[in-house]
Design a protein around this motif. Structure first.
Motif, mmCIF file in Angstrom:
data_model
loop_
_atom_site.group_PDB
_atom_site.id
_atom_site.type_symbol
_atom_site.label_atom_id
_atom_site.label_comp_id
_atom_site.label_asym_id
_atom_site.label_seq_id
_atom_site.Cartn_x
_atom_site.Cartn_y
_atom_site.Cartn_z
ATOM 1 N N ASN A 50 113.587 -6.962 6.463
ATOM 2 C CA ASN A 50 113.847 -6.390 7.783
ATOM 3 C C ASN A 50 115.266 -6.696 8.252
ATOM 4 O OD1 ASN A 50 112.803 -5.335 10.563
ATOM 5 N ND2 ASN A 50 113.694 -7.332 11.014
ATOM 6 N N SER A 51 115.719 -7.933 7.986
ATOM 7 C CA SER A 51 117.078 -8.313 8.403
ATOM 8 C C SER A 51 118.137 -7.531 7.636
ATOM 9 C CB SER A 51 117.285 -9.821 8.189
ATOM 10 O OG SER A 51 117.345 -10.138 6.799
ATOM 11 N N GLN A 52 117.858 -7.201 6.376
ATOM 12 C CA GLN A 52 118.818 -6.432 5.592
ATOM 13 C C GLN A 52 118.846 -4.963 6.026
ATOM 14 O OE1 GLN A 52 117.284 -7.597 1.763
ATOM 15 N NE2 GLN A 52 118.944 -9.043 1.415
ATOM 16 N N ILE A 53 117.684 -4.413 6.355
ATOM 17 C CA ILE A 53 117.640 -3.046 6.870
ATOM 18 C C ILE A 53 118.442 -2.951 8.170
ATOM 19 C CG2 ILE A 53 116.144 -1.285 7.893
ATOM 20 C CD1 ILE A 53 113.981 -2.161 5.911
ATOM 21 N N ASN A 54 118.286 -3.963 9.028
ATOM 22 C CA ASN A 54 118.975 -3.975 10.318
ATOM 23 C C ASN A 54 120.352 -4.627 10.243
ATOM 24 O OD1 ASN A 54 117.005 -2.992 12.598
ATOM 25 N ND2 ASN A 54 115.751 -4.193 11.187
ATOM 26 N N GLN A 55 120.739 -5.081 9.053
ATOM 27 C CA GLN A 55 122.059 -5.675 8.802
ATOM 28 C C GLN A 55 122.346 -6.861 9.721
ATOM 29 O OE1 GLN A 55 124.502 -1.973 8.987
ATOM 30 N NE2 GLN A 55 124.821 -2.280 6.813
ATOM 31 N N ARG A 56 121.395 -7.771 9.772
ATOM 32 C CA ARG A 56 121.600 -9.003 10.529
ATOM 33 C C ARG A 56 122.619 -9.877 9.790
ATOM 34 N NH1 ARG A 56 119.706 -6.193 13.971
ATOM 35 N NH2 ARG A 56 117.583 -6.368 14.796
ATOM 36 N N ALA A 57 123.591 -10.408 10.516
ATOM 37 C CA ALA A 57 124.708 -11.111 9.889
ATOM 38 C C ALA A 57 124.447 -12.589 9.661
ATOM 39 C CB ALA A 57 125.972 -10.942 10.732
ATOM 40 N N SER A 58 123.444 -13.169 10.334
ATOM 41 C CA SER A 58 123.235 -14.612 10.219
ATOM 42 C C SER A 58 121.763 -14.957 10.419
ATOM 43 C CB SER A 58 124.071 -15.354 11.276
ATOM 44 O OG SER A 58 123.590 -15.069 12.581
ATOM 45 N N LEU A 59 121.420 -16.188 10.058
ATOM 46 C CA LEU A 59 120.053 -16.671 10.247
ATOM 47 C C LEU A 59 119.681 -16.716 11.725
ATOM 48 C CD1 LEU A 59 120.022 -19.572 7.644
ATOM 49 C CD2 LEU A 59 118.798 -17.407 7.467
ATOM 50 N N ARG A 60 120.653 -17.026 12.575
ATOM 51 C CA ARG A 60 120.377 -17.062 14.014
ATOM 52 C C ARG A 60 120.031 -15.670 14.536
ATOM 53 N NH1 ARG A 60 120.637 -20.986 17.274
ATOM 54 N NH2 ARG A 60 121.731 -22.265 15.733
ATOM 55 N N ASP A 61 120.712 -14.645 13.998
ATOM 56 C CA ASP A 61 120.381 -13.269 14.396
ATOM 57 C C ASP A 61 118.969 -12.894 13.959
ATOM 58 O OD1 ASP A 61 122.870 -12.880 15.531
ATOM 59 O OD2 ASP A 61 123.746 -12.020 13.718
ATOM 60 N N ILE A 62 118.582 -13.367 12.757
ATOM 61 C CA ILE A 62 117.228 -13.092 12.262
ATOM 62 C C ILE A 62 116.196 -13.764 13.158
ATOM 63 C CG2 ILE A 62 115.649 -13.403 10.325
ATOM 64 C CD1 ILE A 62 118.078 -13.397 8.470
ATOM 65 N N SER A 63 116.440 -15.033 13.486
ATOM 66 C CA SER A 63 115.515 -15.773 14.341
ATOM 67 C C SER A 63 115.418 -15.142 15.729
ATOM 68 C CB SER A 63 115.971 -17.228 14.457
ATOM 69 O OG SER A 63 115.123 -17.974 15.288
ATOM 70 N N ASN A 64 116.523 -14.580 16.199
ATOM 71 C CA ASN A 64 116.556 -13.986 17.535
ATOM 72 C C ASN A 64 115.674 -12.738 17.643
ATOM 73 O OD1 ASN A 64 117.786 -13.990 20.255
ATOM 74 N ND2 ASN A 64 118.691 -12.043 19.590
ATOM 75 N N ASP A 65 115.354 -12.093 16.505
ATOM 76 C CA ASP A 65 114.482 -10.918 16.530
ATOM 77 C C ASP A 65 113.112 -11.238 17.118
ATOM 78 O OD1 ASP A 65 116.201 -8.981 15.542
ATOM 79 O OD2 ASP A 65 115.737 -9.424 13.451
ATOM 80 N N PHE A 66 112.705 -12.511 17.063
ATOM 81 C CA PHE A 66 111.383 -12.891 17.575
ATOM 82 C C PHE A 66 111.329 -12.937 19.098
ATOM 83 C CE2 PHE A 66 111.135 -14.323 13.195
ATOM 84 C CZ PHE A 66 109.868 -13.905 12.834
ATOM 85 N N ASN A 67 112.468 -12.669 19.749
ATOM 86 C CA ASN A 67 112.445 -12.498 21.195
ATOM 87 C C ASN A 67 111.891 -11.128 21.582
ATOM 88 O OD1 ASN A 67 113.564 -15.023 21.999
ATOM 89 N ND2 ASN A 67 115.583 -14.319 21.358
ATOM 90 N N ASN A 68 111.717 -10.261 20.582
ATOM 91 C CA ASN A 68 111.104 -8.956 20.794
ATOM 92 C C ASN A 68 109.591 -9.105 20.611
ATOM 93 O OD1 ASN A 68 109.985 -6.332 20.304
ATOM 94 N ND2 ASN A 68 112.000 -5.568 19.698
ATOM 95 N N ASP A 69 108.813 -8.820 21.667
ATOM 96 C CA ASP A 69 107.360 -9.000 21.623
ATOM 97 C C ASP A 69 106.719 -8.132 20.536
ATOM 98 O OD1 ASP A 69 107.514 -10.799 23.691
ATOM 99 O OD2 ASP A 69 107.059 -9.320 25.256
ATOM 100 N N GLY A 70 107.213 -6.909 20.369
ATOM 101 C CA GLY A 70 106.667 -6.037 19.333
ATOM 102 C C GLY A 70 106.915 -6.580 17.946
#
Length: 413
Positions: A50-70
């Motif tokens: 999922n992080s590669q599809i969305n081109q997340r640049a760092s582990l912190r960006d990946i972890s931040n996705d969990f702020n989305n309830d969906g």
């Protein structure tokens, strides 16, 4: 998520090929998740894909996705910290990810149908490598020059009628020569045609392939020693067509003869192509070598769309896992594209998937196949002759003062 039905979500449809009995049995046999309380292997691969599809640049960006309830609902958990993700990526055995990669490519081959990915002239496999630069201070294990570090992705692609399927992938430090990897990448299957570049020229291996019935098409280095056995007529942009034997007498001389053609690229540079499949016509040989550029296009797509220029871990294992997961992600996208019946560009498919990943799968399909609503009747055609005649009449009638006004445009009236 629409309908709050996870089982019918686009997210689950994308990752459903990962949740298969063979892979889950392997994880159980290897006891990879035995002592884990959070972030199983399947969840880790889904998270990184999922992080590669969305081109997340760092582990912190990946972890931040969990702020989305969906997003939390799709993963059925609240959050994972950057350090948790980093440790799991570092500790996950490469053999597990490599097994899943082969499993997914097999599924993709079955979905495409073996008849569709075979050429009349034989199975076509393209072999090449691509270098990825790394920061020397962070990746000391990948040093290949005094001030540089880097790795190589050695990739074997199967190609037919515009369809590209990753067949084999190996990650190594950048220093070893490409031809040293041929034994690890070549599949000894009769009737297969391999397409190489000049970096893979090896007379001893070429002779072995001739004996095994493995065909190859390769570009030849300009300084190669060539013994001409027979000259054939040429036409068009083919300047040479010969039956030859390569190598130096008494040392590197090949035992088997090869077909050689010489032509030019679009910039006028000389290109020499050889093959041990002597029955190939000149046009077929030229076409097959042109297919080699498909792997260059694939490397560019992989680097631009799946975030493999920024690595989430610094260990060799973490780097290799991330690259293999990027290849798995590409295959997952192809499988989902086939499932939806979408015939458009992969880039457009990926963009729509990013938008609809947390929505119902039926909603994703509807939006994917939705015809654009035309809000304009198209570009207005300008009658320049009529505009000229109208302006001329105004000038003759002495009604031309408005023409000096910079806001006046006769075309817009």
């Amino acid at each position: 998520m629409q309908g709050k039905d996870i089982k019918k979500s686009t997210f689950l449809q994308l990752f459903s090929p990962i949740i298969n009995e063979k892979f889950l049995n392997l994880l159980s046999d290897m006891e990879v998740d035995k002592y884990l309380k959070k972030l199983s292997t399947v969840e880790l691969i889904e998270l990184l894909a999922n992080s590669q599809i969305n081109q997340r640049a760092s582990l912190r960006d990946i972890s931040n996705d969990f702020n989305n309830d969906g997003f939390c609902e799709a993963f059925d958990c609240e959050s994972f910290s950057p350090s948790q993700i980093s440790r799991r990526l570092r500790d996950l055995p490469v053999e597990v990810v490599a097994y899943l990669f082969k499993n997914i490519t097999t599924q993709l081959g079955k979905e495409l149908g073996h008849d569709r990915i075979r050429q009349e002239m034989g199975r076509l496999l393209i072999l090449d490598s691509s270098a990825i630069s790394l920061c020397l201070s962070l990746f000391r294990w990948a040093k290949f020059r005094e001030t540089k570090a880097g790795i190589k992705l050695h990739l074997l692609l199967e190609f037919c009628n515009g369809v590209v399927i990753p067949e084999e992938a190996i990650v190594t430090p950048a220093k070893p020569a490409d031809k040293n990897m041929m034994d690890d990448m070549i599949i000894y299957e009769q009737g297969t045609i391999y397409v190489f570049d000049r970096a893979y020229v090896d007379y001893e291996k070429f002779d072995a392939y001739c004996k095994e019935g493995i065909y190859f098409v390769s570009r030849l280095k300009s300084n190669a020693i060539v013994e001409v056995i027979e000259d054939y007529p040429t036409s068009g942009n083919i300047t040479k067509h010969q039956l030859v034997r390569l190598g130096k007498d008494g040392s590197t001389k090949m035992e088997h003869p090869l077909q050689l053609i010489e032509t030019q690229d679009s910039k006028g540079n000389k290109i020499i192509i050889i093959t041990n499949k002597l029955e190939l016509s000149v046009d077929e040989l030229s076409s097959i070598y042109l297919y080699r550029w498909q792997i260059e296009v694939f490397f560019k797509w992989l680097k631009q769309q799946f975030c493999i220029k920024h690595f989430y871990g610094q260990s060799p294992q973490a780097v290799e896992n991330q690259i293999l997961i990027a290849l798995i992600t590409h295959c997952l996208l192809m499988l989902l594209k086939l499932k939806t019946g979408y015939q458009g560009l992969m880039l457009n498919f990926k963009r729509m998937l990013i938008t609809c990943l947390l929505e119902a799968f039926s909603t994703f399909i509807r939006k994917l196949h939705r015809k654009p609503k035309r809000t304009s009747k198209g570009r207005r055609k300008i009658d320049h002759e009529l505009t000229y005649k109208m302006t001329l009449r105004q000038v003759i009638a002495g009604e031309s003062d408005h023409l000096d006004d910079l806001t006046y445009d006769p075309v817009l009236l």
